[in-house]
Design an enzyme around this catalytic site. Structure first.
Site, PDB file in Angstrom:
ATOM      1  N   CYS A 148     -16.560   1.400   1.266  1.00  0.00           N
ATOM      2  CA  CYS A 148     -15.415   0.520   1.534  1.00  0.00           C
ATOM      3  C   CYS A 148     -14.877   0.672   2.952  1.00  0.00           C
ATOM      4  CB  CYS A 148     -14.319   0.756   0.507  1.00  0.00           C
ATOM      5  SG  CYS A 148     -13.524   2.366   0.645  1.00  0.00           S
ATOM      6  N   ARG A 162     -13.167  -8.734   1.801  1.00  0.00           N
ATOM      7  CA  ARG A 162     -11.767  -8.420   1.497  1.00  0.00           C
ATOM      8  C   ARG A 162     -10.914  -9.663   1.746  1.00  0.00           C
ATOM      9  NH1 ARG A 162      -9.910  -3.183   1.694  1.00  0.00           N
ATOM     10  NH2 ARG A 162      -7.973  -4.141   0.961  1.00  0.00           N
ATOM     11  N   ARG A 185       0.895  -1.181   0.000  1.00  0.00           N
ATOM     12  CA  ARG A 185       0.000   0.000   0.000  1.00  0.00           C
ATOM     13  C   ARG A 185       0.918   1.212   0.000  1.00  0.00           C
ATOM     14  NH1 ARG A 185      -5.209   1.500   3.621  1.00  0.00           N
ATOM     15  NH2 ARG A 185      -6.034   0.092   2.048  1.00  0.00           N
ATOM     16  N   HIS A 227      -7.640   1.074  -6.225  1.00  0.00           N
ATOM     17  CA  HIS A 227      -7.767   0.170  -5.059  1.00  0.00           C
ATOM     18  C   HIS A 227      -8.439  -1.130  -5.542  1.00  0.00           C
ATOM     19  CE1 HIS A 227      -7.823  -1.211  -1.080  1.00  0.00           C
ATOM     20  NE2 HIS A 227      -8.661  -0.367  -0.508  1.00  0.00           N
ATOM     21  N   ASP A 275     -17.841   7.005  -0.793  1.00  0.00           N
ATOM     22  CA  ASP A 275     -16.576   6.856  -0.077  1.00  0.00           C
ATOM     23  C   ASP A 275     -16.313   8.165   0.645  1.00  0.00           C
ATOM     24  OD1 ASP A 275     -14.201   5.813   0.849  1.00  0.00           O
ATOM     25  OD2 ASP A 275     -13.158   5.867  -1.074  1.00  0.00           O
ATOM     26  N   GLN A 328     -10.153  -3.880  -3.129  1.00  0.00           N
ATOM     27  CA  GLN A 328     -11.442  -3.470  -2.572  1.00  0.00           C
ATOM     28  C   GLN A 328     -12.578  -3.794  -3.544  1.00  0.00           C
ATOM     29  OE1 GLN A 328     -12.237  -1.929   0.536  1.00  0.00           O
ATOM     30  NE2 GLN A 328     -14.216  -2.632  -0.205  1.00  0.00           N
TER      31      GLN A 328
HETATM   32  N1   CP Z   1     -11.107  -0.090   2.677  1.00  0.00           N
HETATM   33  C1   CP Z   1      -9.830  -0.144   3.084  1.00  0.00           C
HETATM   34  O1   CP Z   1      -8.906  -0.305   2.282  1.00  0.00           O
HETATM   35  O2   CP Z   1      -9.669  -0.062   4.438  1.00  0.00           O
HETATM   36  P1   CP Z   1      -8.281   0.182   5.191  1.00  0.00           P
HETATM   37  O3   CP Z   1      -7.795   1.562   4.790  1.00  0.00           O
HETATM   38  O4   CP Z   1      -8.630   0.105   6.649  1.00  0.00           O
HETATM   39  O5   CP Z   1      -7.307  -0.877   4.780  1.00  0.00           O
END
Ligand code: CP
Length: 308
Positions: free
Chosen positions: A266, A294, A107, A134, A225, A137
Protein backbone atom coordinates in the site's frame (compact mmCIF):
# COMPACT_ATOMS: atom_id res chain seq x y z
CA UNK A 1 -26.20 9.53 4.41
CA UNK A 2 -24.00 6.55 5.17
CA UNK A 3 -20.73 6.34 7.07
CA UNK A 4 -17.90 4.31 5.55
CA UNK A 5 -16.23 3.05 8.71
CA UNK A 6 -15.12 -0.47 7.85
CA UNK A 7 -15.49 -3.10 5.17
CA UNK A 8 -17.09 -5.57 7.59
CA UNK A 9 -19.73 -2.97 8.51
CA UNK A 10 -20.72 -2.29 4.91
CA UNK A 11 -23.13 -4.40 2.90
CA UNK A 12 -21.31 -6.68 0.41
CA UNK A 13 -23.55 -5.61 -2.48
CA UNK A 14 -22.82 -1.95 -1.69
CA UNK A 15 -19.08 -2.71 -1.68
CA UNK A 16 -19.40 -4.40 -5.07
CA UNK A 17 -21.36 -1.40 -6.35
CA UNK A 18 -18.58 0.96 -5.21
CA UNK A 19 -15.90 -1.08 -6.99
CA UNK A 20 -17.98 -1.08 -10.19
CA UNK A 21 -18.56 2.68 -9.91
CA UNK A 22 -14.83 3.24 -9.36
CA UNK A 23 -13.95 1.25 -12.51
CA UNK A 24 -16.55 3.16 -14.54
CA UNK A 25 -15.40 6.57 -13.26
CA UNK A 26 -11.75 5.72 -13.98
CA UNK A 27 -12.61 4.61 -17.52
CA UNK A 28 -14.74 7.72 -18.11
CA UNK A 29 -11.77 10.00 -17.37
CA UNK A 30 -10.00 8.37 -20.32
CA UNK A 31 -6.53 9.91 -19.85
CA UNK A 32 -7.67 13.49 -19.38
CA UNK A 33 -5.46 15.84 -17.27
CA UNK A 34 -5.55 15.15 -13.54
CA UNK A 35 -7.07 18.53 -12.76
CA UNK A 36 -9.81 18.31 -15.38
CA UNK A 37 -13.32 17.94 -13.97
CA UNK A 38 -15.34 14.76 -14.40
CA UNK A 39 -18.21 14.97 -16.87
CA UNK A 40 -20.70 14.82 -14.05
CA UNK A 41 -20.08 16.99 -11.01
CA UNK A 42 -21.85 15.22 -8.13
CA UNK A 43 -20.00 17.20 -5.43
CA UNK A 44 -20.69 20.62 -6.93
CA UNK A 45 -21.36 23.04 -4.09
CA UNK A 46 -20.21 20.53 -1.46
CA UNK A 47 -17.44 20.96 1.08
CA UNK A 48 -15.37 18.07 2.41
CA UNK A 49 -13.21 18.19 5.58
CA UNK A 50 -10.09 16.02 5.52
CA UNK A 51 -8.74 15.58 9.06
CA UNK A 52 -5.29 14.13 9.63
CA UNK A 53 -3.95 13.20 13.05
CA UNK A 54 -1.19 11.16 11.38
CA UNK A 55 1.02 11.82 8.35
CA UNK A 56 -0.19 10.96 4.84
CA UNK A 57 0.76 11.38 1.21
CA UNK A 58 -1.64 9.14 -0.75
CA UNK A 59 -4.77 9.54 1.37
CA UNK A 60 -4.41 13.30 1.57
CA UNK A 61 -3.71 13.93 -2.11
CA UNK A 62 -6.11 11.32 -3.52
CA UNK A 63 -9.08 12.55 -1.45
CA UNK A 64 -8.29 16.17 -2.26
CA UNK A 65 -7.95 15.54 -6.01
CA UNK A 66 -10.99 13.24 -6.04
CA UNK A 67 -13.26 15.83 -4.44
CA UNK A 68 -12.08 18.51 -6.88
CA UNK A 69 -12.55 16.27 -9.92
CA UNK A 70 -16.15 15.74 -8.78
CA UNK A 71 -16.72 19.49 -8.44
CA UNK A 72 -16.45 19.85 -4.67
CA UNK A 73 -14.09 21.75 -2.39
CA UNK A 74 -11.88 20.52 0.44
CA UNK A 75 -10.29 21.79 3.59
CA UNK A 76 -7.38 19.83 5.00
CA UNK A 77 -7.19 20.01 8.79
CA UNK A 78 -4.40 18.84 11.03
CA UNK A 79 -5.61 17.36 14.31
CA UNK A 80 -2.90 19.24 16.21
CA UNK A 81 -3.95 22.61 14.84
CA UNK A 82 -7.64 22.06 15.66
CA UNK A 83 -9.20 22.56 19.08
CA UNK A 84 -9.58 18.76 18.98
CA UNK A 85 -5.87 18.62 19.80
CA UNK A 86 -6.38 21.02 22.73
CA UNK A 87 -9.17 19.39 24.68
CA UNK A 88 -12.37 19.95 22.68
CA UNK A 89 -14.33 16.72 22.62
CA UNK A 90 -14.66 14.61 19.51
CA UNK A 91 -18.45 14.76 19.86
CA UNK A 92 -18.49 18.58 19.89
CA UNK A 93 -16.05 18.69 16.98
CA UNK A 94 -18.32 16.36 15.00
CA UNK A 95 -21.41 18.47 15.73
CA UNK A 96 -19.64 21.71 14.78
CA UNK A 97 -18.07 20.39 11.57
CA UNK A 98 -21.44 19.01 10.51
CA UNK A 99 -22.76 22.60 10.44
CA UNK A 100 -20.06 23.62 7.92
CA UNK A 101 -19.23 20.64 5.72
CA UNK A 102 -21.05 17.91 3.81
CA UNK A 103 -18.64 15.05 4.50
CA UNK A 104 -15.79 14.28 6.91
CA UNK A 105 -12.81 12.02 6.21
CA UNK A 106 -10.66 11.35 9.26
CA UNK A 107 -7.29 9.62 9.72
CA UNK A 108 -6.74 9.05 13.41
CA UNK A 109 -5.06 6.80 15.96
CA UNK A 110 -7.79 5.16 18.02
CA UNK A 111 -10.79 3.50 16.42
CA UNK A 112 -12.86 4.98 19.26
CA UNK A 113 -12.19 8.48 17.87
CA UNK A 114 -13.57 7.49 14.47
CA UNK A 115 -16.64 5.86 16.02
CA UNK A 116 -17.35 8.85 18.26
CA UNK A 117 -17.00 11.20 15.30
CA UNK A 118 -19.48 9.08 13.32
CA UNK A 119 -21.92 8.85 16.24
CA UNK A 120 -22.15 12.60 16.66
CA UNK A 121 -21.77 13.83 13.07
CA UNK A 122 -24.88 14.50 11.03
CA UNK A 123 -22.88 14.15 7.80
CA UNK A 124 -21.11 11.00 6.50
CA UNK A 125 -17.77 10.07 8.06
CA UNK A 126 -15.14 8.08 6.14
CA UNK A 127 -12.35 6.09 7.80
CA UNK A 128 -9.04 7.26 6.31
CA UNK A 129 -7.10 4.83 8.57
CA UNK A 130 -7.03 4.04 12.26
CA UNK A 131 -4.60 1.90 14.23
CA UNK A 132 -7.04 -0.95 13.62
CA UNK A 133 -8.17 -0.79 9.97
CA UNK A 134 -7.61 0.90 6.59
CA UNK A 135 -10.71 0.17 4.48
CA UNK A 136 -10.16 2.76 1.71
CA UNK A 137 -6.81 1.16 0.91
CA UNK A 138 -8.30 -2.29 0.52
CA UNK A 139 -11.15 -1.06 -1.70
CA UNK A 140 -8.41 0.30 -4.00
CA UNK A 141 -6.55 -3.02 -3.77
CA UNK A 142 -9.62 -5.08 -4.72
CA UNK A 143 -10.22 -2.69 -7.62
CA UNK A 144 -6.57 -3.04 -8.70
CA UNK A 145 -6.62 -6.84 -8.59
CA UNK A 146 -9.80 -7.00 -10.66
CA UNK A 147 -8.53 -4.44 -13.15
CA UNK A 148 -5.56 -6.73 -13.91
CA UNK A 149 -6.92 -10.23 -13.39
CA UNK A 150 -10.75 -10.18 -13.24
CA UNK A 151 -12.91 -11.24 -10.28
CA UNK A 152 -11.04 -11.67 -6.99
CA UNK A 153 -13.64 -14.13 -5.66
CA UNK A 154 -12.10 -17.57 -5.10
CA UNK A 155 -8.51 -16.34 -5.47
CA UNK A 156 -5.69 -16.99 -2.99
CA UNK A 157 -4.31 -13.85 -1.31
CA UNK A 158 -1.21 -14.22 0.87
CA UNK A 159 -0.25 -11.56 3.42
CA UNK A 160 3.42 -11.61 4.49
CA UNK A 161 4.66 -9.96 7.68
CA UNK A 162 2.80 -7.95 10.30
CA UNK A 163 -0.92 -8.62 10.89
CA UNK A 164 -1.55 -4.87 11.10
CA UNK A 165 -4.47 -2.54 10.29
CA UNK A 166 -4.12 -3.01 6.51
CA UNK A 167 -4.07 -6.80 6.99
CA UNK A 168 -7.24 -6.49 9.12
CA UNK A 169 -9.11 -4.72 6.32
CA UNK A 170 -7.85 -7.34 3.84
CA UNK A 171 -9.43 -10.01 6.06
CA UNK A 172 -12.68 -8.01 6.07
CA UNK A 173 -12.51 -7.92 2.28
CA UNK A 174 -11.84 -11.68 2.09
CA UNK A 175 -15.17 -12.19 3.83
CA UNK A 176 -17.10 -9.64 1.79
CA UNK A 177 -15.61 -10.35 -1.66
CA UNK A 178 -15.23 -14.13 -1.19
CA UNK A 179 -11.50 -14.82 -1.57
CA UNK A 180 -9.18 -17.04 0.46
CA UNK A 181 -6.61 -15.45 2.72
CA UNK A 182 -3.35 -16.84 4.07
CA UNK A 183 -1.39 -14.97 6.73
CA UNK A 184 2.30 -15.73 7.11
CA UNK A 185 4.25 -14.01 9.86
CA UNK A 186 5.46 -14.52 13.43
CA UNK A 187 2.84 -15.59 15.98
CA UNK A 188 3.29 -12.42 18.04
CA UNK A 189 2.16 -10.34 15.05
CA UNK A 190 -0.87 -12.42 14.05
CA UNK A 191 -3.96 -10.49 12.92
CA UNK A 192 -6.68 -9.99 15.53
CA UNK A 193 -8.98 -12.98 16.04
CA UNK A 194 -11.99 -10.76 15.41
CA UNK A 195 -10.99 -10.13 11.78
CA UNK A 196 -10.01 -13.76 11.16
CA UNK A 197 -13.36 -14.81 12.66
CA UNK A 198 -15.34 -12.41 10.47
CA UNK A 199 -13.72 -13.68 7.27
CA UNK A 200 -14.29 -17.31 8.27
CA UNK A 201 -17.92 -16.66 9.26
CA UNK A 202 -18.49 -15.26 5.78
CA UNK A 203 -17.06 -18.42 4.22
CA UNK A 204 -13.52 -17.34 3.39
CA UNK A 205 -10.84 -20.00 3.89
CA UNK A 206 -8.34 -18.32 6.24
CA UNK A 207 -5.01 -20.06 6.86
CA UNK A 208 -2.23 -19.12 9.28
CA UNK A 209 1.06 -20.55 7.99
CA UNK A 210 4.38 -19.77 9.69
CA UNK A 211 6.55 -20.87 6.76
CA UNK A 212 6.44 -18.11 4.11
CA UNK A 213 7.48 -20.40 1.25
CA UNK A 214 4.67 -22.85 1.98
CA UNK A 215 2.23 -19.96 2.42
CA UNK A 216 2.98 -18.34 -0.94
CA UNK A 217 2.67 -21.62 -2.88
CA UNK A 218 0.02 -21.10 -5.59
CA UNK A 219 -0.82 -17.51 -4.55
CA UNK A 220 -2.73 -15.25 -6.95
CA UNK A 221 -1.75 -12.16 -4.98
CA UNK A 222 1.12 -11.55 -2.54
CA UNK A 223 0.84 -8.54 -0.24
CA UNK A 224 3.08 -6.99 2.36
CA UNK A 225 3.35 -3.77 4.32
CA UNK A 226 5.86 -1.83 6.37
CA UNK A 227 7.27 -3.73 9.35
CA UNK A 228 6.81 -0.80 11.73
CA UNK A 229 3.46 1.00 11.52
CA UNK A 230 2.88 4.67 12.32
CA UNK A 231 1.47 3.81 15.76
CA UNK A 232 4.26 1.37 16.72
CA UNK A 233 6.94 2.70 19.10
CA UNK A 234 10.36 3.40 17.61
CA UNK A 235 11.79 1.13 20.33
CA UNK A 236 10.05 -1.84 18.66
CA UNK A 237 11.93 -1.33 15.38
CA UNK A 238 14.94 -3.61 15.90
CA UNK A 239 12.89 -6.46 17.39
CA UNK A 240 10.35 -6.28 14.58
CA UNK A 241 13.02 -6.26 11.90
CA UNK A 242 14.57 -9.39 13.42
CA UNK A 243 11.19 -11.11 13.67
CA UNK A 244 10.03 -10.15 10.20
CA UNK A 245 13.17 -10.58 8.10
CA UNK A 246 12.24 -14.20 7.14
CA UNK A 247 8.98 -12.80 5.68
CA UNK A 248 10.62 -10.37 3.26
CA UNK A 249 9.01 -10.56 -0.19
CA UNK A 250 11.90 -11.16 -2.57
CA UNK A 251 12.20 -12.80 -5.97
CA UNK A 252 12.83 -16.22 -4.42
CA UNK A 253 9.58 -16.00 -2.43
CA UNK A 254 7.58 -14.60 -5.39
CA UNK A 255 8.76 -17.52 -7.54
CA UNK A 256 6.62 -19.83 -5.36
CA UNK A 257 3.44 -17.94 -6.28
CA UNK A 258 1.53 -18.55 -9.52
CA UNK A 259 3.43 -17.28 -12.59
CA UNK A 260 0.82 -14.55 -13.13
CA UNK A 261 0.57 -13.58 -9.44
CA UNK A 262 0.40 -9.90 -8.57
CA UNK A 263 2.41 -8.15 -5.85
CA UNK A 264 0.91 -5.31 -3.79
CA UNK A 265 2.16 -2.92 -1.12
CA UNK A 266 0.00 0.00 0.00
CA UNK A 267 3.08 2.27 0.37
CA UNK A 268 5.00 3.99 1.82
CA UNK A 269 7.57 1.20 1.64
CA UNK A 270 10.96 0.68 3.19
CA UNK A 271 12.66 -0.74 0.13
CA UNK A 272 14.72 -3.86 0.73
CA UNK A 273 13.18 -4.41 4.15
CA UNK A 274 9.66 -5.84 3.73
CA UNK A 275 10.06 -6.18 -0.06
CA UNK A 276 13.05 -5.95 -2.34
CA UNK A 277 13.26 -3.32 -5.06
CA UNK A 278 13.53 -6.18 -7.56
CA UNK A 279 9.98 -7.24 -6.58
CA UNK A 280 8.58 -3.72 -6.13
CA UNK A 281 9.77 -2.71 -9.59
CA UNK A 282 9.40 -6.19 -11.12
CA UNK A 283 6.83 -7.73 -13.46
CA UNK A 284 4.41 -8.86 -10.73
CA UNK A 285 4.18 -5.45 -9.06
CA UNK A 286 1.10 -3.22 -9.32
CA UNK A 287 2.00 -0.89 -6.46
CA UNK A 288 1.55 2.35 -8.36
CA UNK A 289 -1.78 1.22 -9.84
CA UNK A 290 -2.86 0.61 -6.24
CA UNK A 291 -1.82 4.14 -5.33
CA UNK A 292 -3.70 5.59 -8.33
CA UNK A 293 -6.78 3.55 -7.56
CA UNK A 294 -7.06 5.14 -4.11
CA UNK A 295 -8.34 8.15 -6.07
CA UNK A 296 -10.99 6.27 -8.05
CA UNK A 297 -12.12 3.97 -5.22
CA UNK A 298 -12.53 6.86 -2.78
CA UNK A 299 -14.53 8.89 -5.31
CA UNK A 300 -16.94 5.94 -5.46
CA UNK A 301 -16.99 5.70 -1.64
CA UNK A 302 -17.82 9.42 -1.32
CA UNK A 303 -20.65 9.11 -3.86
CA UNK A 304 -22.06 6.12 -1.95
CA UNK A 305 -21.80 7.94 1.39
CA UNK A 306 -23.67 10.94 0.04
CA UNK A 307 -26.14 8.88 -2.01
CA UNK A 308 -25.01 10.51 -5.25
N1 CP B 1 -1.27 3.88 1.89
C1 CP B 1 -1.52 5.04 2.52
O1 CP B 1 -2.52 5.18 3.23
O2 CP B 1 -0.62 6.03 2.26
P1 CP B 1 -0.49 7.40 3.06
O3 CP B 1 -0.08 7.05 4.48
O4 CP B 1 0.58 8.16 2.33
O5 CP B 1 -1.81 8.11 3.04
Amino acid sequence: MKHFLDIHQTDASDLRGMIDTAHAMKTARNGRPKGAPDDDQPLQGRMVALIFEKPSTRTRVSFDVGVRQMGGQTMVLSGKEMQLGHGETIADTARVLSRYVDLIMIRTFEEATLLEMAEHASVPVINGLTNRTHPCQIMADVMTYEEHRGPIAGKKVVWCGDGNNVCASFLDAAGQFGFDFTFTGPETLDPEDKFVGFAREKGSRVTIQRDPFTAVEGADLVVTDTWVSMHDPESAKERRHNQLRPYQVNEQLMSRAKPDALFMHCLPAHRDDEATSAVMDGPHSVIFDEAENRLHAQKAIMRWSLGL
